[in-house]
Design a protein around this motif. Sequence first.
Motif, PDB file in Angstrom:
ATOM      1  N   CYS A 146       0.825  -1.218   0.000  1.00 16.84           N
ATOM      2  CA  CYS A 146       0.000   0.000   0.000  1.00 16.84           C
ATOM      3  C   CYS A 146       0.855   1.262   0.000  1.00 16.84           C
ATOM      4  CB  CYS A 146      -0.916  -0.002   1.221  1.00 16.84           C
ATOM      5  SG  CYS A 146      -1.947   1.456   1.333  1.00 16.84           S
ATOM      6  N   ILE A 147       0.531   2.206  -0.908  1.00 14.47           N
ATOM      7  CA  ILE A 147       1.270   3.465  -0.939  1.00 14.47           C
ATOM      8  C   ILE A 147       0.417   4.616  -0.379  1.00 14.47           C
ATOM      9  CG2 ILE A 147       2.883   2.906  -2.807  1.00 14.47           C
ATOM     10  CD1 ILE A 147       0.818   4.253  -4.730  1.00 14.47           C
ATOM     11  N   SER A 148      -0.687   4.255   0.261  1.00 19.57           N
ATOM     12  CA  SER A 148      -1.567   5.239   0.923  1.00 19.57           C
ATOM     13  C   SER A 148      -2.080   6.317  -0.016  1.00 19.57           C
ATOM     14  CB  SER A 148      -0.844   5.896   2.108  1.00 19.57           C
ATOM     15  OG  SER A 148      -0.501   4.914   3.048  1.00 19.57           O
ATOM     16  N   CYS A 149      -2.330   5.961  -1.250  1.00 18.11           N
ATOM     17  CA  CYS A 149      -2.822   6.966  -2.205  1.00 18.11           C
ATOM     18  C   CYS A 149      -4.263   7.368  -1.907  1.00 18.11           C
ATOM     19  CB  CYS A 149      -2.713   6.446  -3.633  1.00 18.11           C
ATOM     20  SG  CYS A 149      -3.800   5.052  -3.952  1.00 18.11           S
ATOM     21  N   GLY A 150      -5.021   6.459  -1.297  1.00 14.77           N
ATOM     22  CA  GLY A 150      -6.391   6.787  -0.908  1.00 14.77           C
ATOM     23  C   GLY A 150      -7.436   6.603  -1.991  1.00 14.77           C
ATOM     24  N   ALA A 178      -6.208  -1.045   4.799  1.00 16.15           N
ATOM     25  CA  ALA A 178      -5.079  -1.480   3.966  1.00 16.15           C
ATOM     26  C   ALA A 178      -3.756  -1.139   4.642  1.00 16.15           C
ATOM     27  CB  ALA A 178      -5.167  -0.811   2.599  1.00 16.15           C
ATOM     28  N   CYS A 203      -7.314   0.388  -7.099  1.00 15.80           N
ATOM     29  CA  CYS A 203      -6.029   0.353  -6.375  1.00 15.80           C
ATOM     30  C   CYS A 203      -4.886   0.138  -7.372  1.00 15.80           C
ATOM     31  CB  CYS A 203      -6.040  -0.763  -5.338  1.00 15.80           C
ATOM     32  SG  CYS A 203      -4.433  -0.953  -4.549  1.00 15.80           S
ATOM     33  N   PRO A 204      -3.914   1.052  -7.413  1.00 17.73           N
ATOM     34  CA  PRO A 204      -2.835   0.913  -8.401  1.00 17.73           C
ATOM     35  C   PRO A 204      -1.820  -0.167  -8.033  1.00 17.73           C
ATOM     36  CG  PRO A 204      -2.461   2.829  -7.010  1.00 17.73           C
ATOM     37  CD  PRO A 204      -3.790   2.269  -6.601  1.00 17.73           C
ATOM     38  N   CYS A 256      -8.844   3.920  -2.971  1.00 20.88           N
ATOM     39  CA  CYS A 256      -9.863   2.959  -2.535  1.00 20.88           C
ATOM     40  C   CYS A 256     -10.920   3.651  -1.676  1.00 20.88           C
ATOM     41  CB  CYS A 256      -9.209   1.825  -1.762  1.00 20.88           C
ATOM     42  SG  CYS A 256      -8.053   2.408  -0.510  1.00 20.88           S
ATOM     43  N   VAL A 298      -3.491  -4.143  -3.909  1.00 20.83           N
ATOM     44  CA  VAL A 298      -3.443  -4.448  -2.481  1.00 20.83           C
ATOM     45  C   VAL A 298      -4.671  -5.224  -2.011  1.00 20.83           C
ATOM     46  CG1 VAL A 298      -3.473  -3.345  -0.194  1.00 20.83           C
ATOM     47  CG2 VAL A 298      -2.012  -2.423  -1.999  1.00 20.83           C
ATOM     48  N   ARG A 345      -8.636   2.595   2.983  1.00 21.90           N
ATOM     49  CA  ARG A 345      -7.195   2.804   3.131  1.00 21.90           C
ATOM     50  C   ARG A 345      -6.715   2.500   4.552  1.00 21.90           C
ATOM     51  NH1 ARG A 345      -4.675   8.597   1.904  1.00 21.90           N
ATOM     52  NH2 ARG A 345      -6.359   9.178   3.299  1.00 21.90           N
TER      53      ARG A 345
END
Length: 450
Positions: free
Chosen positions: A374-378, A394, A415-416, A380, A419, A391
């Motif tokens: 997870c890169i915490s992009c948000g 995740a 989700c890119p 989702c 995850v 997030r």
Amino acid sequence: MYSHSQQILVKRSSYAIGVVGLSILFFIALQWLLPSVLWLSLCFLFLTASVALYTFQLYYNKPIGIKNNFIESQSLTNRGAIGILLGFVLTGFYCCLYWYPELLGKGTTMNSGLIALFDPLSFALKKQQASEWFVYGVLYTFAILIFGIKFIIKYWGNRYQMYRTISVIFFQIIFAFLLPEFMLRMNLPYNDLKNMWPLNYYFFDSWNVGNLFNAGFLGKLMFYWGIAMIFIISPVLTYLYGKRWYCSWVCGCGGLAETAGDPFRQLSDKSIKAWRLERILIYSILLLAIIMTIGVIYTSRTGLEYLAGISTATLRSWYGFLIGAVFSGVIGVGFYPILGSRVWCRFGCPMAAILGIQQRFFSRFRITTNSGQCISCGNCSKYCEMGIDVRSYAQRGENIVRASCVGCGICASVCPRGVLKLENDGTNVLDRLNKTKTSFIKESEIQRIR
Ligand code: SF4
Ligand code: SF4
């Protein structure tokens, strides 16, 4: 390939054609045009062409993947003036539908205006003139169909999204629209076989039970089918697949939210306060639905009007007005552009409440997370229409087992990093649906190299 200016031109043309289609409906509603088959056909033709062109300019020649560009900067999808105006128009339409159908042209012996426009279609299907509910059914089904196709093109390549959208389109056209109309034509009671109590809150009303039992073998079969849906089919399917089998694959309310409501899914409130309100509201409405139904059954069995000092008829009519009309219709759909697309499913639907309890405590369905990726992009959380802060789960690497999750799979789709996975007891649904395609490509590739 086509240039940016050509894209703008196509976009504006789609708006213009859509305005012409809607104007036909508007002028006929105001009785400035006489209803006819020609106008009805032209109206649907223009509206279809408008959505087709709009979809084309949005997704043609774009790389496969999720396309939510500019969603924050558009007035329609970001609670701007156009979004609020649309909310008013939808809310106004629902108010007319429920309480002032004469404004839409409903007549005692003959229809006029908008409802008369649908008379020929109604006669062709069930040999009766149209009612306001027939008009609503046609427009609702049409919206799910055309926006469903738009949704499929948007998520092209993602089999989970494509299959479940085909499923809601199928259930809406066949089960919610055509079959009930043909039943009326065959003098059988109107019945949407996929609709069950408590969503179908009138199921135990004496008039409904009477209608079914007076309709012979088929009527009785429909009654027992309804009972089996509540006590056997629904619990078993929810145990196996979670509430998504109904909320994201079958239900008409979910169908409209997922297709026509897709551009508004990011507007759902993700705050803890909203989560608290959600739990209070949805379980209170479920309780009310149970009490109301017990009252209705009690009165039909004993003939007594009062149960514990409450008039069962008054309770039933208030429930129908507040929950069946105001909440599920006016707010549920009218407020799409303001509160997001699943307001009714999240805060009001007693069916979702029951399925949610089953999903939370007795289901194999869960969304698993892989926090390492997870890169915490948000993304989702942003696109979860049920307002779940995906997030935060995740980031902690925690499985998501939430009563409100309708299993739409959008969080996993956007989700890119791959995850999130929708799983039934260790079986990854997205992987399984997508694997067929991948292995086919690999196989053919191997053949080619050989
Ligand atoms: S979309 Fe994926 S990567 Fe982004 S926050 Fe959610 S789980 Fe993490
Ligand atoms: S958590 Fe994911 S699958 Fe569940 S409702 Fe939200 S977006 Fe849909």
